[in-house]
Design an enzyme around this catalytic site. Sequence first.
Site: not given
Ligand SMILES: Cc1cc2nc3c(=O)[nH]c(=O)nc-3n(C[C@H](O)[C@H](O)[C@H](O)COP(=O)(O)OP(=O)(O)OC[C@H]3O[C@@H](n4cnc5c(N)ncnc54)[C@H](O)[C@@H]3O)c2cc1C
Length: 369
Positions: A16, A102, A191, A268
Amino acid sequence: MSLDGRRISIIGAGVAGLAAATALARRGGDVVVYERASALRAEGAGIQISPNGAAVLSALDAQPRALETRAIALRDHRAGAGVLRLELARRRWRHPFLLMHRGDLIDGLGQAAQAAGARFEFGVTADPAALEAELVVMAGGVHAATARQFNHDLPAASFTGQVAWRAVLPEGDAAPEAHVFMGPGRHLVSYPLPGGWRNIVAVEERAAWAAEGWDHPDEPDNLRAAFADFSPQIRAWLDAVEEVKLWGLFRHPVPTRWHDGRSVVIGDAAHPTLPFMAQGANLALEDAWVLADCLQRHDVPVALAAFQDKRRARVCRAITAANANARNYHLRRPALRLAAHTALRLGGAIAPGAALRRFDWLYGHDVTR
Ligand SMILES: Cc1cc2nc3c(=O)[nH]c(=O)nc-3n(C[C@H](O)[C@H](O)[C@H](O)COP(=O)(O)OP(=O)(O)OC[C@H]3O[C@@H](n4cnc5c(N)ncnc54)[C@H](O)[C@@H]3O)c2cc1C
């Protein structure tokens, strides 16, 4: 209206945050991304990007290494017999259905964000209140500062009674198809991934609680034991698993308020979903695009309200569909399972296009148009 020079802080360099950084910087925003890890977190296993997410990747010029999915096949667990096959090769939707690591998605989005002019501060756990910016985009994922801080009466997340293992194993060339093997109280999704790998996500119902999150190691033998009565093909895959992660699946209520003052939550951090429609990353990509689009048209308070208005109903619909799939895949009573699988088989044989049409609202939706 351009975002020229508007100072924007983004918390989190996940899907995101990186997509929002790209979309906002390309519209002229002065974007800084704060990530608590010391570099882009190229961790994780496989991820499915459906056409609605691929539309955003394409519009952002992010080009992660990926396989294009030819079909999604629902199969019975024991013999692996086909129940329903969704042929994707004919491209009902404008964009492809993709399978990728990912890590490759994060790399591709990170490069796009950098090319757009976004700056990064790694190793910083950002506090939204302390950031000097006109806009703070909170994209820190499910465990970070989330919508909960704008919704104090939001009920707590509840354990679904399901846990999921994920594993990646080496494999030679394989057809680019996703398979869902459905058994009583369990299902397994598999997959292939680029570079000769296979992704496995295996879900089991159980009473005991397991922690939420992506990084809890477990014994591969526990996974093998849970799926010992699945087909020989599955047992062979699981025999090759050397490392496995286990996490608990939690249902999160969707908050009513996603923004407050100059802060907004996306991905998320706003609306975690169960993985049964594979939409977490796709909804995060859509959020990023729609947020940038709203900010280009309106001042911050109006833009954030418009963003929530445009997104909430769709996100709720996707999350509800994911919740329902959990039940549909896991039917326990043999008679019920047989009836449900027979109905799917017949439906697929009589009107193969109808099964795909059911997903037009989800996969055919292109936020970039
Ligand atoms: C390590 C990891 C592995 C994943 N593996 C998979 C997978 O194998 N298959 C799958 O389908 N989905 C996986 N996901 C989840 C998937 O990527 C997410 O559900 C989806 O893409 C939504 O992404 P997001 O950016 O909202 O959150 P996320 O992908 O969780 O990213 C959030 C990011 O914000 C950072 N962060 C959090 N709080 C702070 C703060 N206060 N200051 C600075 N940085 C901060 C975290 O370190 C992280 O890098 C994984 C997520 C993570 C973090």
